[in-house]
Design a protein around this motif. Structure first.
Motif, PDB file in Angstrom:
ATOM      1  N   PHE A  46      12.192   5.166   8.853  1.00  0.00           N
ATOM      2  CA  PHE A  46      13.433   5.580   8.428  1.00  0.00           C
ATOM      3  C   PHE A  46      13.777   5.389   6.968  1.00  0.00           C
ATOM      4  CE2 PHE A  46      17.765   3.408   7.108  1.00  0.00           C
ATOM      5  CZ  PHE A  46      18.502   4.547   7.378  1.00  0.00           C
ATOM      6  N   ILE A  47      13.016   4.103   6.312  1.00  0.00           N
ATOM      7  CA  ILE A  47      13.145   4.034   4.946  1.00  0.00           C
ATOM      8  C   ILE A  47      12.320   5.283   4.189  1.00  0.00           C
ATOM      9  CG2 ILE A  47      12.304   2.580   2.980  1.00  0.00           C
ATOM     10  CD1 ILE A  47      14.364   1.049   4.504  1.00  0.00           C
ATOM     11  N   LEU A  48      11.270   5.751   4.702  1.00  0.00           N
ATOM     12  CA  LEU A  48      10.538   6.672   4.136  1.00  0.00           C
ATOM     13  C   LEU A  48      11.255   7.933   4.123  1.00  0.00           C
ATOM     14  CD1 LEU A  48       7.107   5.822   5.045  1.00  0.00           C
ATOM     15  CD2 LEU A  48       7.879   5.458   2.969  1.00  0.00           C
ATOM     16  N   ALA A  55       3.511   9.459   2.641  1.00  0.00           N
ATOM     17  CA  ALA A  55       3.186   8.070   3.033  1.00  0.00           C
ATOM     18  C   ALA A  55       3.842   7.973   4.455  1.00  0.00           C
ATOM     19  CB  ALA A  55       3.474   7.224   2.068  1.00  0.00           C
ATOM     20  N   LYS A  56       3.003   7.105   5.054  1.00  0.00           N
ATOM     21  CA  LYS A  56       3.442   6.719   6.225  1.00  0.00           C
ATOM     22  C   LYS A  56       3.023   5.134   6.513  1.00  0.00           C
ATOM     23  CE  LYS A  56       3.427  11.192   8.602  1.00  0.00           C
ATOM     24  NZ  LYS A  56       4.979  11.421   8.474  1.00  0.00           N
ATOM     25  N   ARG A  81       0.946  -1.105  -0.087  1.00  0.00           N
ATOM     26  CA  ARG A  81      -0.094   0.081   0.086  1.00  0.00           C
ATOM     27  C   ARG A  81       0.931   1.270  -0.227  1.00  0.00           C
ATOM     28  NH1 ARG A  81      -3.009  -3.395   3.746  1.00  0.00           N
ATOM     29  NH2 ARG A  81      -5.001  -3.965   2.626  1.00  0.00           N
ATOM     30  N   VAL A  82       1.850   1.376   0.916  1.00  0.00           N
ATOM     31  CA  VAL A  82       2.997   2.196   0.737  1.00  0.00           C
ATOM     32  C   VAL A  82       3.469   2.617  -0.662  1.00  0.00           C
ATOM     33  CG1 VAL A  82       5.073   3.331   1.642  1.00  0.00           C
ATOM     34  CG2 VAL A  82       3.411   2.059   3.180  1.00  0.00           C
ATOM     35  N   MET A  83       3.930   1.596  -1.119  1.00  0.00           N
ATOM     36  CA  MET A  83       4.465   1.670  -2.623  1.00  0.00           C
ATOM     37  C   MET A  83       3.399   2.264  -3.562  1.00  0.00           C
ATOM     38  SD  MET A  83       8.007   0.876  -2.226  1.00  0.00           S
ATOM     39  CE  MET A  83       8.596   0.385  -3.906  1.00  0.00           C
TER      40      MET A  83
END
Length: 283
Positions: A218-220, A229-230, A64-66
């Motif tokens: 951290f990735i985002l 996005a979270k 969903r984030v991607m």
């Protein structure tokens, strides 16, 4: 401070993985990247990122984030499971030309998400053979259950073999530890290293489900898209954990020492590569 701490954690994880591949699993490093891995790598050109997904390791929410980062016209909380898994619009590495594959692998930031292997197996069992068993969309796993009962349940009844309902965890583990079955695993219990080829692909980040919130933040932030996005907090996630430490003990207590050790032999490479401790009852 947060980013500095997380960079150190990621450096330690990546260093451990590299050392394990170089010294204890050179056969994995020397093997070509599998076609399975290419089919598990989502490419997002907007962020120049590649996400290798592993079932039962937060993959629904990270898909969903991607999707949102790829321009999907819905908020994360409105994206359904079928959309995330079947209609996400994200290109797979396998869909690209060989030249494009080489380019993105060399130049895009790559990450994968892992979890303690025995907990992942339990989560797959509970989700597919208990919680969701009677769903019409679960026919594949209903067939698996009937096949497992036929081979590993003594005196299986006609009802058992016609429905597959009520599969026991020890029967599932008997199937997992049968040498004749290991090469034919379904992806929900396939070894993680076989899905994402971590000794062949130089992953920049190794996210762990046990620290998924901090790792995802951290990735985002590393992609500079945390404003877009979270990763959803646990209280609003659509896919909720299907196991806990107490359930873990309850299920694994059903297994004989011999069966647990056979299971360890199947998944010990995952434990080693991703630096998970050997379960205490195996010492």
């Amino acid at each position: 401070m947060f980013m500095e701490r997380q960079r150190k954690i990621q450096s330690q994880r990546v260093s451990h993985l590299k050392e394990a591949c170089d010294t204890r699993h050179p056969e994995l490093k020397n093997a070509p990247m599998s076609t399975t891995t290419e089919k598990h790598m989502f490419v997002n050109h907007n962020i120049r990122g590649i996400y290798c997904f592993i079932p039962k390791v937060a993959c629904s929410n990270w898909k969903r984030v991607m999707m949102v980062l790829n321009g999907y016209p819905k908020d994360m909380e409105d994206i359904t499971g079928p959309e995330a898994h079947e209609r996400n619009g994200l290109p797979l590495l396998s869909s690209l030309s060989n030249a494009k594959k080489a380019h993105v692998i060399a130049n895009y930031t790559k990450f994968m998400i892992v979890r303690e292997p025995f907990l992942r197996i339990l989560s797959a069992f509970k989700n597919k053979f208990e919680m969701d068993f009677d769903r019409p969309t679960n026919k594949v796993f209903q067939r698996f259950a009937k096949t497992i009962m036929r081979k590993y349940r003594q005196k299986a009844s006609r009802s058992d073999l016609s429905t597959g309902r009520g599969l026991k965890f020890n029967e599932f583990v008997s199937y997992l530890t049968d040498p004749a079955q290991i090469t034919k695993f379904e992806v929900h219990w396939q070894e993680m290293y076989k899905l994402c080829s971590p000794c062949k692909v130089n992953y920049d980040y190794i996210v762990k489900l046990e620290t998924i919130k901090d790792d995802s933040d951290f990735i985002l932030k590393s992609f500079k898209v945390s404003h877009l996005a979270k990763f959803p907090p646990a209280d609003v996630q659509k896919s909720k954990p299907t196991n806990s430490s107490s359930k873990y003990d309850t299920y694994y207590r059903q297994l004989s020492p011999e069966l647990i050790n056979k299971l360890w032999d199947v998944y010990k490479t995952d434990f080693d590569l991703f630096n998970y401790s050997k379960p205490e009852y195996l010492f």
